[in-house]
Each structure stands twice: as C-alpha cells, then as structure tokens.
Design a protein around this motif. Structure first.
Motif, mmCIF file in Angstrom:
data_model
loop_
_atom_site.group_PDB
_atom_site.id
_atom_site.type_symbol
_atom_site.label_atom_id
_atom_site.label_comp_id
_atom_site.label_asym_id
_atom_site.label_seq_id
_atom_site.Cartn_x
_atom_site.Cartn_y
_atom_site.Cartn_z
ATOM 1 N N GLU A 192 0.831 -1.206 0.000
ATOM 2 C CA GLU A 192 0.000 0.000 0.000
ATOM 3 C C GLU A 192 0.869 1.260 0.000
ATOM 4 O O GLU A 192 0.607 2.219 -0.740
ATOM 5 N N THR A 193 1.907 1.269 0.837
ATOM 6 C CA THR A 193 2.771 2.445 0.934
ATOM 7 C C THR A 193 3.415 2.787 -0.409
ATOM 8 O O THR A 193 3.543 3.957 -0.785
ATOM 9 N N ALA A 194 3.798 1.762 -1.162
ATOM 10 C CA ALA A 194 4.465 1.974 -2.451
ATOM 11 C C ALA A 194 3.568 2.648 -3.473
ATOM 12 O O ALA A 194 4.055 3.266 -4.427
ATOM 13 N N LEU A 195 2.248 2.584 -3.302
ATOM 14 C CA LEU A 195 1.318 3.201 -4.250
ATOM 15 C C LEU A 195 1.248 4.717 -4.096
ATOM 16 O O LEU A 195 0.742 5.407 -4.991
ATOM 17 N N GLU A 196 1.722 5.238 -2.959
ATOM 18 C CA GLU A 196 1.710 6.678 -2.688
ATOM 19 C C GLU A 196 0.306 7.272 -2.860
ATOM 20 O O GLU A 196 0.116 8.325 -3.485
ATOM 21 N N LEU A 197 -0.680 6.583 -2.294
ATOM 22 C CA LEU A 197 -2.040 7.105 -2.272
ATOM 23 C C LEU A 197 -2.111 8.307 -1.337
ATOM 24 O O LEU A 197 -1.222 8.501 -0.499
ATOM 25 N N PRO A 198 -3.152 9.146 -1.456
ATOM 26 C CA PRO A 198 -3.265 10.286 -0.548
ATOM 27 C C PRO A 198 -3.157 9.851 0.905
ATOM 28 O O PRO A 198 -3.780 8.860 1.332
ATOM 29 N N SER A 199 -2.364 10.572 1.688
ATOM 30 C CA SER A 199 -2.113 10.197 3.073
ATOM 31 C C SER A 199 -2.034 11.445 3.931
ATOM 32 O O SER A 199 -2.153 12.574 3.447
ATOM 33 N N GLY A 200 -1.825 11.235 5.222
ATOM 34 C CA GLY A 200 -1.753 12.363 6.144
ATOM 35 C C GLY A 200 -3.056 13.124 6.168
ATOM 36 O O GLY A 200 -4.131 12.547 6.363
ATOM 37 N N ALA A 201 -2.989 14.444 5.943
ATOM 38 C CA ALA A 201 -4.190 15.285 5.963
ATOM 39 C C ALA A 201 -5.132 14.972 4.812
ATOM 40 O O ALA A 201 -6.291 15.416 4.815
ATOM 41 N N TYR A 202 -4.666 14.204 3.823
ATOM 42 C CA TYR A 202 -5.491 13.900 2.648
ATOM 43 C C TYR A 202 -6.079 12.484 2.694
ATOM 44 O O TYR A 202 -6.654 12.027 1.708
#
Length: 542
Positions: A192-202
């Motif tokens: 999942e991390t490798a996909l760089e999906l919206p994270s943090g505040a997003y």
C-alpha cells in the motif's frame, strides 16, 4: 452510579423482562431464545512473559460526556487509550468525538492491548476484520466485569485495510455500540505504501452513524419489540461523532476511509451532483484495480476505500455526500410500523465538503492497486456442497440455520477442519414454520419463501469472524424486483470482505479460508439488534 446510568440499566432489565414474557406467550419466540442463557466466563487472560510486543497500549471502556448537539453535553460510553510502547502515531484521537482513537498498526507488528472495563456492566472488545486467534477475537465468554482487565496479544497478519473495534458482550452489543463504544483500526503494509495514495491530511476517516436524542440532548435508544425485529434507527446522522459534519478540503484528490458504524441503518452513498464514485478498496483492503460505480451500498460493519477528487472545483464550492433513495430492505409490515422522521431508504445528506483552497498539485489515480490472487472453487474442500448460512425470519424470531445462538454447540455444517478453504452459500429460507428450516432449502405456500416468509423477509448484513472471504456470485429470485433494482449497481463483488449485505430473495456464494487458528469463531447478522436477540452462530474450527 448516576441516575442516568441507573435508569439505563433499569431499561435494559425491563427490556429483557419483556422478552421473557414474550417467550412464554409465543412459541416461535421461545424457540428463538433457546441457547440464550448466561454464558460461561473464561479466566481473565494476563500478559504472557514470552510475548514480545512491538506495540503496547491500554484501552479503557468508560463513561463520559461530549458536546454533540448545541446545548447540554451528551453522556456516552467511550474508549480511551494510552500508548505504552510503539510509534508515536499508533493512537490518533478524533477531534471533538466520543469515538475511540484511530489505532494505526503495520502488518507484522506484535500487539499487546490491556483492556480495562470502567463501565457499569460487563464488556469485551472484538477486532472486527482482524485475523487473530479465537481467544483474542473478543468472544462474549471473555467478557470482563466492571473493574476487571483483560490482555490481548496477537500478530497483525492482515494486509493493509480499515477495520473496526467494538464491544461484543452477550446480548448487549447493540446498546454499548449505540452509546458510543466503537473505533477504527488502520493497518498498513509495504504494498500500500508503495502506491503513494493520498495520506496524512489527505486521508480522512469517515465513520457514519445514526442516533436519536431526547429533549435534553441525551441518546435515546429504541427499546421494544419493533426495534429488536427491525433494528434501531436514529433520526440524526453523525460523522465521526459529530452532527451536521462539514470538512474544508483542497482542490485535489483525497482518500476517504468510510465505515458504517450504525446499529442497523444501510446507506446508499452518492454525490449530490451525480459524480460517479471511484472505489479503491472494501472491508479486506485494496482491490486489484479501481472500480467506478454510480453509487455504493454500505451496510453496518462494512467499509469502503474511496478516491474523492476535488480537482478543478473552485473555492467555496460545496459537494454533499448523500444517502440516496432505495427500497426493498425492510418488509412492508416493518415499513408501515416505522414512524421515524428518517425512514430506512429515504434520501438525506450525510456530510458536506467545502472547497477551501485551490491548488494545482494532485496525485494521479493508479491504474493498478494490489496484487490479489483470486480464490477458486478448485481450492475448496467442498466445491459441490456449499456449507449453508440460511437466514430465516419468523414471528418473533431471527435465526441462522434454523437456530438461535448456542454457545459451543455447532451443527454438523458448522464444524470445519482447520487450514481448509470452504465454499459457503448465504440465502433466505422460509418454510412456513417461523423460520425453523435447519438450513435446508424448501418452500411452503408460495415458493421457497412461503407467504409469511415473504412478508417478513428483510436485508441482513452477515459478518463472519476470522479471515476475509471472496464473493463469487450473487443471484436473486425475482430479477425484476424494484427494490433490488434500486441497490444492485452499488455492490462491489471483487476484493476481500468480512461482511456482506444479503437482500431479500438473494443468494450469495462466497469462498472463505479457515486457516491458522482452531477454536470457536462467530458469524452473525451485523444488524446489532438482531445479533443481540440471537441471530448468531459459531463455527468450530478443529
């Protein structure tokens, strides 16, 4: 104990007393109540000296008061947590909410949780969606009394996904969840991390619940036979424990981690401007590739991972997530008796997104997501003889495989060899005898369902503890049914699930692994009022 909680306990006693009276007067209700006596109580598990946790925290069930509506604070039950060991971001408190903290874990971590009960009644916590040993799953026999504690220890075996923690005490799950005990678990992994999906505040958790309040802003639970049979429905929608929820967002892509935390209400999610919804994942994590739907059905206990792209929208623009109109989930008799100002299947707003800032930078939607190897019939131990999960509704009875809940008394079809993969079939069965068909398919007086069965049939979200399963088919008896037509395009049939909504007249086939752990694992309706009245059974994995 405050007068409020004394009255709360008194109401529960009166409700159970009224059920006891009903059992003496109504034969079918008496049959449904078999096996619902007091459960044995297991010894309180303590920390193992050989278990070396990567993450350790205290999780306390307690009473509190929070501002939900304007004016007086609302008294609630809630989870509070304290991190003892692990990454600083393990526990994330939701602002101004009665909901428990977001628990953030990573695949492969070893976790120790010290559950402490400061409530006026017994409780135990279930990790809905996590693949853990039977003694760590939150079975009601492990419930702890006020002032007691219990230790959970397990390794996170799940792939990335959003899961739930909530109470699971015998005959009291619905009320404890309703009064506030619930929270979300976010598991991450390298894929999942490798996909760089919206994270943090997003990356936004969205927990949807419905509640009713009295004139003093206190939660009003709908005790009574109608609430037990149909489920408890509130007339106020809360998101993350807050009413009239609005979020300010940037004009870019977000990841919405949506969870249905309601006791009974089913939602049909859609954008108010008709924009299609892009789905990244379901209960058991990411799909192999994104899917686009005109709307999405979301039953209690289900989760959705949604890509919401606000790019190109001007500051000040409002976009509302609604529950759209649908029908067919409740029997006609139940709809006539439902006097709520927010009936099931009506159209209403859930929350609003306001574009607060225009930006040009936004991630692109990946074309591929997770590496998923589909389960196949060739892997099943029983490819030609599916194990039944027969739903039956009769007069004062909600049953699975013809039986109400019985501790440690599995039917032959509920005894499953460990480390096998099983084909299962979930279907509505009515034999004209109050739903006592024992999991056999037969009809009476009007096809397989029978006249009484058709009058009583309703939608049920069926949740299976343990490993997630894969849906392989859905079929409906009446393909022209208007109610089913209003929901059929909102189901996601790919990916891994642990809860599935089964509409009246519908048959759902699933493939489910039973690997790694022996013991008793529950399966039940996640309409929590149904669960508490006995619509729950156990698989014995041996």
């Amino acid at each position: 104990m405050s007068n409020y909680y004394k009255n709360y306990s008194r109401r529960r006693f009166l409700t159970h007393t009224s059920l006891g009276v009903a059992a003496t007067l109504l034969p079918n209700w008496s049959g449904a109540m078999q096996g619902m006596a007091m459960l044995p109580q297991m010894p309180k598990r303590t920390a193992s000296p050989t278990f070396k946790p990567d993450v350790e925290f205290e999780l306390r069930c307690e009473r509190g008061a929070v501002p939900i509506l304007t004016g007086q604070q609302t008294r609630v039950f809630q989870y509070r947590a304290k991190l003892l060991k692990g990454p600083d971001n393990t526990l994330v408190t939701l602002p101004d909410s009665y909901l428990g903290p977001l628990i953030q874990l990573q695949r492969g971590q070893k976790v120790r949780i010290h559950l402490q009960n400061a409530l006026p009644e017994a409780s135990v916590t279930h990790w809905h969606g996590l693949h853990v040993p039977a003694e760590m799953d939150g079975h009601p026999v492990y419930a702890i009394n006020p002032g007691e504690s219990l230790v959970y220890e397990f390794e996170v075996l799940n792939r990335a996904g959003l899961h739930i923690y909530h109470p699971h005490p015998h005959e009291a799950t619905a009320t404890q969840v309703y009064y506030g005990l619930a929270g979300a678990i976010r598991v991450s992994d390298a894929e999942e991390t490798a996909l760089e999906l919206p994270s943090g505040a997003y990356e936004l958790p969205i927990v949807i619940q419905d509640r009713a309040f009295d004139a003093d802003n206190q939660l009003a639970y709908g005790h009574g036979m109608h609430a037990s049979m149909m489920g408890n429905y509130g007339d106020r929608i809360l998101v993350n424990g807050r009413a009239d929820y609005q979020l300010d967002v940037d004009s870019r892509a977000y990841r919405l981690r949506i969870m249905n935390g309601s006791n009974a209400r089913i939602y049909k999610l859609g954008w108010d401007d008709g924009t299609p919804i892009t789905v990244l994942g379901v209960d058991g994590g990411l799909l192999a590739a994104p899917e686009v739907k005109p709307y999405l059905m979301l039953a209690p206990g289900e989760r959705l991972d949604v890509w919401a792209d606000f790019s190109g929208r001007n500051p000040g623009t409002l976009l509302t997530l609604r529950s759209l109109a649908f029908s067919g989930a409740l029997p006609s008799m139940g709809m006539m008796m439902n006097h709520s100002s927010l009936p099931l299947g009506s159209d209403f707003p859930i929350m609003t997104f306001k574009i607060a800032r225009k930006i040009d930078d936004s991630p692109k939607l990946p074309k591929q997501l997770a590496s998923l190897t589909p389960l196949t019939l060739n892997q099943c131990s029983n490819p030609n003889q599916p194990r039944p999960i027969a739903i039956s509704e009769g007069h004062m009875a909600m049953l699975l495989n013809g039986h109400a809940y019985e501790y440690n008394n599995p039917l032959p079809t509920e005894r499953i060899p460990v480390n096998t993969i099983q084909l299962m079939e979930i279907f509505h069965e009515h034999g004209g005898h109050g739903g006592m068909g024992m999991g056999r398919r037969h009809g009476s007086g009007g096809g397989r369902h029978g006249r009484m069965g058709m009058m009583m049939s309703m939608a049920h979200p069926i949740h299976l503890h343990g490993q997630q399963f894969q849906i392989i088919s859905r079929s409906i008896e009446d393909a022209d049914d208007a109610g089913y037509a209003s929901v059929r395009d909102g189901f996601i049939e790919s990916g891994l699930k642990d809860t599935v909504l089964v509409m009246p007249g519908e048959t759902v086939r699933i493939i489910k692994p039973f690997q790694d752990f022996k013991g008793l694992f529950m399966y039940h309706c996640h309409n929590l009022e149904h669960e508490d009245m006995g619509m729950m059974r156990e698989f014995l994995i041996e």
